[in-house]
Design a protein around this motif. Sequence first.
Motif, PDB file in Angstrom:
ATOM      1  N   ASN A   1     115.430  -0.076  53.574  1.00  0.00           N
ATOM      2  CA  ASN A   1     114.577  -1.109  52.993  1.00  0.00           C
ATOM      3  C   ASN A   1     113.962  -2.048  54.006  1.00  0.00           C
ATOM      4  N   ASN A   2     114.389  -1.981  55.252  1.00  0.00           N
ATOM      5  CA  ASN A   2     113.829  -2.853  56.281  1.00  0.00           C
ATOM      6  C   ASN A   2     112.444  -2.398  56.734  1.00  0.00           C
ATOM      7  N   LEU A   3     112.007  -1.213  56.296  1.00  0.00           N
ATOM      8  CA  LEU A   3     110.768  -0.626  56.802  1.00  0.00           C
ATOM      9  C   LEU A   3     109.595  -0.835  55.855  1.00  0.00           C
ATOM     10  N   LEU A   4     108.405  -0.932  56.456  1.00  0.00           N
ATOM     11  CA  LEU A   4     107.180  -0.955  55.658  1.00  0.00           C
ATOM     12  C   LEU A   4     106.971   0.411  55.028  1.00  0.00           C
ATOM     13  N   PRO A   5     106.423   0.477  53.831  1.00  0.00           N
ATOM     14  CA  PRO A   5     106.147   1.782  53.208  1.00  0.00           C
ATOM     15  C   PRO A   5     105.030   2.503  53.940  1.00  0.00           C
ATOM     16  N   ILE A   6     105.071   3.833  53.925  1.00  0.00           N
ATOM     17  CA  ILE A   6     104.020   4.603  54.585  1.00  0.00           C
ATOM     18  C   ILE A   6     103.178   5.371  53.571  1.00  0.00           C
ATOM     19  N   ASP A   7     103.294   5.018  52.307  1.00  0.00           N
ATOM     20  CA  ASP A   7     102.447   5.621  51.285  1.00  0.00           C
ATOM     21  C   ASP A   7     101.073   4.949  51.316  1.00  0.00           C
ATOM     22  N   GLY A   8     100.053   5.690  50.964  1.00  0.00           N
ATOM     23  CA  GLY A   8      98.731   5.104  50.873  1.00  0.00           C
ATOM     24  C   GLY A   8      98.153   4.645  52.190  1.00  0.00           C
ATOM     25  N   LEU A   9      98.405   5.394  53.266  1.00  0.00           N
ATOM     26  CA  LEU A   9      97.858   5.032  54.568  1.00  0.00           C
ATOM     27  C   LEU A   9      96.330   5.125  54.548  1.00  0.00           C
ATOM     28  N   PRO A  10      95.658   4.296  55.347  1.00  0.00           N
ATOM     29  CA  PRO A  10      94.192   4.366  55.393  1.00  0.00           C
ATOM     30  C   PRO A  10      93.714   5.731  55.885  1.00  0.00           C
ATOM     31  N   ASP A  11      92.479   6.049  55.540  1.00  0.00           N
ATOM     32  CA  ASP A  11      91.811   7.228  56.076  1.00  0.00           C
ATOM     33  C   ASP A  11      91.254   6.839  57.442  1.00  0.00           C
ATOM     34  N   PHE A  12      92.037   7.072  58.487  1.00  0.00           N
ATOM     35  CA  PHE A  12      91.640   6.605  59.814  1.00  0.00           C
ATOM     36  C   PHE A  12      90.379   7.301  60.313  1.00  0.00           C
ATOM     37  N   ILE A  13      90.239   8.573  60.007  1.00  0.00           N
ATOM     38  CA  ILE A  13      89.045   9.291  60.444  1.00  0.00           C
ATOM     39  C   ILE A  13      87.817   8.746  59.709  1.00  0.00           C
ATOM     40  N   GLY A  14      87.967   8.464  58.408  1.00  0.00           N
ATOM     41  CA  GLY A  14      86.871   7.853  57.658  1.00  0.00           C
ATOM     42  C   GLY A  14      86.519   6.485  58.199  1.00  0.00           C
ATOM     43  N   ALA A  15      87.538   5.683  58.509  1.00  0.00           N
ATOM     44  CA  ALA A  15      87.288   4.363  59.077  1.00  0.00           C
ATOM     45  C   ALA A  15      86.628   4.471  60.453  1.00  0.00           C
ATOM     46  N   ALA A  16      87.011   5.502  61.204  1.00  0.00           N
ATOM     47  CA  ALA A  16      86.421   5.693  62.537  1.00  0.00           C
ATOM     48  C   ALA A  16      84.917   5.903  62.439  1.00  0.00           C
ATOM     49  N   SER A  17      84.474   6.522  61.352  1.00  0.00           N
ATOM     50  CA  SER A  17      83.041   6.752  61.178  1.00  0.00           C
ATOM     51  C   SER A  17      82.286   5.453  60.914  1.00  0.00           C
ATOM     52  N   MET A  18      83.013   4.383  60.574  1.00  0.00           N
ATOM     53  CA  MET A  18      82.387   3.095  60.292  1.00  0.00           C
ATOM     54  C   MET A  18      82.437   2.139  61.472  1.00  0.00           C
ATOM     55  N   VAL A  19      83.041   2.561  62.573  1.00  0.00           N
ATOM     56  CA  VAL A  19      83.219   1.652  63.700  1.00  0.00           C
ATOM     57  C   VAL A  19      81.881   1.084  64.180  1.00  0.00           C
ATOM     58  N   ARG A  20      80.901   1.950  64.401  1.00  0.00           N
ATOM     59  CA  ARG A  20      79.631   1.476  64.953  1.00  0.00           C
ATOM     60  C   ARG A  20      78.969   0.445  64.024  1.00  0.00           C
ATOM     61  N   GLU A  21      78.900   0.764  62.721  1.00  0.00           N
ATOM     62  CA  GLU A  21      78.275  -0.172  61.794  1.00  0.00           C
ATOM     63  C   GLU A  21      79.063  -1.478  61.700  1.00  0.00           C
ATOM     64  N   ALA A  22      80.390  -1.367  61.676  1.00  0.00           N
ATOM     65  CA  ALA A  22      81.221  -2.568  61.592  1.00  0.00           C
ATOM     66  C   ALA A  22      81.061  -3.434  62.830  1.00  0.00           C
ATOM     67  N   MET A  23      81.008  -2.801  64.007  1.00  0.00           N
ATOM     68  CA  MET A  23      80.856  -3.564  65.240  1.00  0.00           C
ATOM     69  C   MET A  23      79.473  -4.185  65.351  1.00  0.00           C
ATOM     70  N   ASP A  24      78.457  -3.487  64.862  1.00  0.00           N
ATOM     71  CA  ASP A  24      77.111  -4.060  64.846  1.00  0.00           C
ATOM     72  C   ASP A  24      77.079  -5.318  63.970  1.00  0.00           C
ATOM     73  N   ALA A  25      77.741  -5.242  62.820  1.00  0.00           N
ATOM     74  CA  ALA A  25      77.788  -6.407  61.928  1.00  0.00           C
ATOM     75  C   ALA A  25      78.532  -7.565  62.580  1.00  0.00           C
ATOM     76  N   CYS A  26      79.658  -7.259  63.227  1.00  0.00           N
ATOM     77  CA  CYS A  26      80.425  -8.305  63.910  1.00  0.00           C
ATOM     78  C   CYS A  26      79.603  -8.945  65.028  1.00  0.00           C
ATOM     79  N   GLU A  27      78.891  -8.114  65.762  1.00  0.00           N
ATOM     80  CA  GLU A  27      78.043  -8.617  66.848  1.00  0.00           C
ATOM     81  C   GLU A  27      76.982  -9.570  66.301  1.00  0.00           C
ATOM     82  N   GLN A  28      76.297  -9.142  65.257  1.00  0.00           N
ATOM     83  CA  GLN A  28      75.197  -9.924  64.710  1.00  0.00           C
ATOM     84  C   GLN A  28      75.676 -11.224  64.075  1.00  0.00           C
TER      85      GLN A  28
END
Length: 348
Positions: free
Chosen positions: A316-343
């Motif tokens: 019970n001391n551990l965080l659950p690992i169910d429902g992990l993010p789609d890291f590859i899907g999120a990786a596809s958003m890096v450029r757009e997310a960074m552009d928004a952060c920059e602007q």
Amino acid sequence: MKNTLRLCLATICMLAAGCSDSSSTGTQTDSKSVVLYTSVDDAFAKLIADAFTQQSGIAVQIVGDTEATKTTGLVTRIQAEMNQPVADVWWSSEPMGTILLDQSGALEQGAMIGMVPSDWPTTLHGEQWSWVGIAMRSRVIAYASDRVQSPPTTMSQLASSAYKGKIGMARPQFGTTRIHMAALADQWGIESFTDWLEALKANNIRLYDGNARVVQAIAMGEIDIGLTDTDDVWAGQENGWKVELIYDAIDLENQWKSIGPTLIPNTVAIIQDAPNPGFARQLAEFLVSPTTERLLYESTTHNTPIHASLREEFGNNLLPIDGLPDFIGAASMVREAMDACEQVLISP
């Protein structure tokens, strides 16, 4: 932190046939050596590398990155060296840079097959087993326990004007903040994500050089609340700082929905055409082993292990690992997310 590291070093000695007074990590010219590029904090990278050297007799030459440019600098370096690799193994504190390296052909395809159980979560390994995710941290809301009585519990609440002038986070172009921003953009859509950034800007959010610096800023009274990682808060507590953390709560009603805390794994891979392929495989196997996950969990990082035996042991001391993010899907958003952060957050 010092006491914890001493305990971990004691564990290393128990794992090895004998404990030497001198470390071979990155200091010897022994031909039996392997080169590790890593964005993991120096103390923990050396802790694990020393354990590997004690067990295998193979010296590890560690090449690290700066706190301000976590992962990004080394990813660029590996890409620049693709025609003549210097690194043997890549150990990242997050998955985005690893996915980028995989997509650019810098990682050995299939190299990690058989290093972890076959039922390893699908979001924690490359499609062709070019990388494996282990030992997760979580993004959290940190706050000054002596000054904040009712801290925000979701990303949506950070947009409230009640927190104007009180919030900070690490520069979004780097490290785990980068993956967090990309994951939020992937979840909300870029327009809604940009609206959230605008709300943070209206709240005069302050940007810092790294997650550890965010926690320090809270302790020093520069800000009261910050986005950071679990391990940075726990390290601050080891220093006696009055900082606490809250995991992003599930909230499906507000404009910026939350599905719970964003978990971020370490990732390990073997570099394509690594100069020392045999030693590289031995080091990679060690880095994704239960031994490494145990050492990291028992250190001040308290990284959540993935290996079933450890999850059963620590329960019970551990965080659950169910429902992990789609890291590859999120990786596809890096450029757009960074552009928004920059602007929104960075450009004058």
